[in-house]
Design an enzyme around this catalytic site. Sequence first.
Site, PDB file in Angstrom:
ATOM      1  N   HIS A  61       0.815  -1.214   0.000  1.00 21.42           N
ATOM      2  CA  HIS A  61       0.000   0.000   0.000  1.00 21.42           C
ATOM      3  C   HIS A  61       0.851   1.267   0.000  1.00 21.42           C
ATOM      4  O   HIS A  61       0.324   2.363  -0.135  1.00 21.42           O
ATOM      5  CB  HIS A  61      -0.996   0.010   1.184  1.00 21.42           C
ATOM      6  CG  HIS A  61      -0.375   0.289   2.510  1.00 21.42           C
ATOM      7  ND1 HIS A  61      -0.124  -0.689   3.451  1.00 21.42           N
ATOM      8  CD2 HIS A  61       0.060   1.450   3.071  1.00 21.42           C
ATOM      9  CE1 HIS A  61       0.420  -0.127   4.525  1.00 21.42           C
ATOM     10  NE2 HIS A  61       0.539   1.157   4.315  1.00 21.42           N
ATOM     11  N   ASP A 106      -0.620  -7.531   1.258  1.00 22.23           N
ATOM     12  CA  ASP A 106      -0.067  -6.172   1.310  1.00 22.23           C
ATOM     13  C   ASP A 106       1.438  -6.250   1.539  1.00 22.23           C
ATOM     14  O   ASP A 106       1.938  -5.975   2.627  1.00 22.23           O
ATOM     15  CB  ASP A 106      -0.779  -5.387   2.428  1.00 22.23           C
ATOM     16  CG  ASP A 106      -0.462  -3.912   2.386  1.00 22.23           C
ATOM     17  OD1 ASP A 106       0.290  -3.491   1.491  1.00 22.23           O
ATOM     18  OD2 ASP A 106      -0.967  -3.181   3.259  1.00 22.23           O
TER      19      ASP A 106
END
Length: 246
Positions: A61, A106
Amino acid sequence: MAFHIIMKFIFLLALLNLPVALPFNLDYEDVIIPYLVYLKSNYLPCAGALIHPLWVVTAAHCNLPKLKVILGVKNPMDPNGNTQQVVDYEKMIHHPYFLITSIEHDIMLIKLKRAIQLNNYVKPVSLPHQPAPAKSMCTVSTWAYNRCNISQDPDSLQNVNITVISKSQCRNAYKTYNIRESMLCVGIVPGRRMPCKEVTAAPAVCNGTLQGILSFADGCVLRADVGIYTRIFNYLTWIENTIRHY
Ligand SMILES: *[C@@H]1O[C@H](CO)[C@@H](O)[C@H](O)[C@H]1NC(C)=O
Ligand SMILES: *[C@@H]1O[C@H](CO)[C@@H](O)[C@H](O)[C@H]1NC(C)=O
Ligand SMILES: *[C@@H]1O[C@H](CO)[C@@H](O)[C@H](O)[C@H]1NC(C)=O
């Protein structure tokens, strides 16, 4: 800011000779953490972990335009820290299943342009041979902003020792999130207990091995709020194949 208020409060309790008990150990010493990497960019910075002289792992992210990778950093506001090494990157490789709308997968690998020089201030952390069970103690570290101006770099490296919690405790803490096997939760209590601002993608190192990279936290992990981390153990094959292939 908040930290200083707490410290004043603790000092006051100490003056009054009242017992001082914090539910966690805040290590406020300004010590360089040799695997901790500062990922500076034109947008917000991220933390990362050095896992190889050429490779850093962080969260997918992290949006890092004009990335500069800085190692051996204590205070990012002090560009002259004589332990620092600044290096450009060659590639950023997101996990192929990562979606910006989810906290699953992630994880991202960053290949450096040149192998970093290893020394007492810059040293990779080992990848785990086994997952960290609930109740394992982990050191979570990242930078915090003591100043209110977050368009500047953060100026305070901090770490905290907190434990892995069970999936069911984590599901209780984060009812609206789908906590999957590929995630790891570390911390004591959920929720914003005090205002704070810290750099995301903090690594969790348990028993000397990298077990997590912070994906999401409601609150601040340095204040022991529960965070949801990418569980590195689930991505060992992807990490090893990527390093071999690129
Ligand atoms: C946190 O754990 C690390 C590793 O076990 C240890 O070296 C450090 O002293 C601990 N810090 C605190 C504040 O307890
Ligand atoms: C915040 O820092 C930026 C960059 O150093 C500076 O340009 C700006 O004036 C600062 N803002 C405040 C309110 O201090
Ligand atoms: C910590 O790691 C060592 C190997 O480095 C291992 O022998 C030991 O069992 C581990 N301890 C825990 C609690 O996982």
